[in-house]
Design an enzyme around this catalytic site. Structure first.
Site, PDB file in Angstrom:
ATOM      1  N   CYS A 118       0.835  -1.204   0.000  1.00  0.00           N
ATOM      2  CA  CYS A 118       0.000   0.000   0.000  1.00  0.00           C
ATOM      3  C   CYS A 118       0.871   1.256   0.000  1.00  0.00           C
ATOM      4  O   CYS A 118       0.617   2.199  -0.745  1.00  0.00           O
ATOM      5  CB  CYS A 118      -0.933  -0.010   1.211  1.00  0.00           C
ATOM      6  SG  CYS A 118      -2.047   1.406   1.292  1.00  0.00           S
ATOM      7  N   CYS A 215      -6.089  -3.018   7.342  1.00  0.00           N
ATOM      8  CA  CYS A 215      -7.304  -2.203   7.269  1.00  0.00           C
ATOM      9  C   CYS A 215      -8.494  -2.914   6.637  1.00  0.00           C
ATOM     10  O   CYS A 215      -9.629  -2.675   7.011  1.00  0.00           O
ATOM     11  CB  CYS A 215      -7.014  -0.894   6.534  1.00  0.00           C
ATOM     12  SG  CYS A 215      -6.584  -1.064   4.783  1.00  0.00           S
TER      13      CYS A 215
END
Length: 378
Positions: A118, A215
């Site tokens: 990410c 997440c």
């Protein structure tokens, strides 16, 4: 840019009021403090929060990074401190660049680290490009890592607080990105200092708990996410020993990781057994004694090098390395086999080295990060 002016706190030769900073805001206390502190110092702050997935989808959970609550919290911080805040829809980018690879890696028997991907493929690539489009002088994040100026330019160093250091997750930061990035929290001695600053600025997130999970993985349940993304991925199979003898059955390779001991369902044996290998093709979980987990030689690919001399300029590099985020750096010999590949020999063998994890390089002294690479099956 004029060079005869004194440097501001971000290392730029211009007054804070003339320095635009894009702050990547997750909605948590760390990035909120960065934005608030820079705004108080008089910088032209622009807060940006990324919407990384559908807030109403089953993958999202309350309190996860960039879920609906976090976007709301980031917006409240911006309102409190009086700077603009934008939400950018990166859902498709995040799914293609991070989530899909995460699922495929697990199905291939690896143990991926999506937070690194990410940073590499979304935050420090697309978001950084957006910051430049907004004519920002730099981009700041709430990561606990230090950027220091060396003889040849910006260097990456571990955070002052070893307990909060996030260098393992940022090893793939390139020199070009490092020139543009800033990490204002890296010098703090503890997380308590960050929360004290949040209280000082009156931020609504001052007491917000830290997010513990990836997440998009509710409650750390990787298997449930992969089953949703890849229906049929949890087909049952056999648990076998190193000689191929069947010891029991399992409910899907994706439920197991290398080094796992508990939850195997094969009790009654004389010695404890650990997962030493996953074979997704044959749908087998291979188990063995603890010593079978011991590894000395680690093959790496996709190396990002942050040293001053070219990576291949030496036959060997004597560095400290981390093969898991939760382990301290330990001595190793790094032998380049190409511009972005290497063989790492660990001075002392380590257990549970797994394909898909990162191997991060450090200077033996001083905490400087020399980059790293991805562990793969040789």
């Amino acid at each position: 840019m004029p060079r005869d002016l004194p440097l501001n706190s971000l290392g730029l030769p211009k007054p804070p009021s003339q320095t635009r900073v894009v702050v990547a805001m997750s909605g948590g206390v760390d990035s909120s403090v960065v934005a608030a502190q820079l705004a108080e110092e008089g910088y032209d702050v622009v807060g940006v929060t990324l919407q990384l997935y559908d807030h109403g989808a089953a993958l999202a959970k309350k309190g996860a990074c960039c879920a609906g609550r976090d976007i709301h919290d980031a917006r409240r911080v911006a309102e409190t401190m009086g700077f603009p805040h934008y939400v950018l829809d990166y859902e498709n980018t995040f799914r293609e660049a991070v989530i899909e690879e995460f699922a495929d890696a697990y199905l291939a028997g690896a143990t991926p680290v999506p937070c690194i991907r990410c940073n590499e493929r979304v935050k420090f690539k697309d978001l950084l490009a957006t910051a430049k489009d907004l004519e920002a002088d730099c981009m700041a994040t709430g990561h606990y890592i230090q950027r220091k100026m060396g003889v040849l330019g910006a260097e990456l160093h571990q955070a002052a607080d070893p307990a909060r250091d996030q260098s393992y997750f940022l090893f793939s930061t390139t020199p070009e990105q490092l020139d543009y990035l800033r990490f204002p929290l890296g010098h703090l001695a503890s997380k308590a200092e960050t929360r004290a600053l949040a209280a000082k600025y009156g931020l609504p997130v001052a007491d917000k708990p830290d997010s513990q999970d990836i997440c998009f993985v509710p409650n750390g349940n990787y298997a449930a996410v992969i089953e949703k993304l890849r229906p049929g991925a949890a087909d049952p199979g056999e648990i076998v020993d190193l000689d191929g003898r069947v010891l029991g059955g399992h409910r899907g390779v994706i439920h197991y990781t290398v080094g796992q001991r508990k939850g195997l369902g094969i009790g009654g044996l004389e010695e404890p057994l650990y997962v030493v290998k996953l074979d997704p093709v044959l749908r087998r979980v291979i188990v063995g004694p603890k010593e079978a987990l011991s590894t000395r030689i680690v093959p790496l690919k996709e190396i990002n090098w942050l040293g001053d001399a070219p990576f291949t300029s030496q036959e060997t590099w004597h560095l400290d390395v981390k093969v898991r985020s939760t382990r301290p750096p330990r001595g190793a010999i790094v032998r380049p086999t190409g511009p972005t590949t290497a063989e790492v020999e660990l001075i002392a063998p380590e257990d549970g080295v797994s394909a898909g994890q990162a191997c991060v390089f450090y200077a033996p002294e001083g905490g400087r990060v020399f980059g790293g690479g991805w562990i793969w099956k040789g």
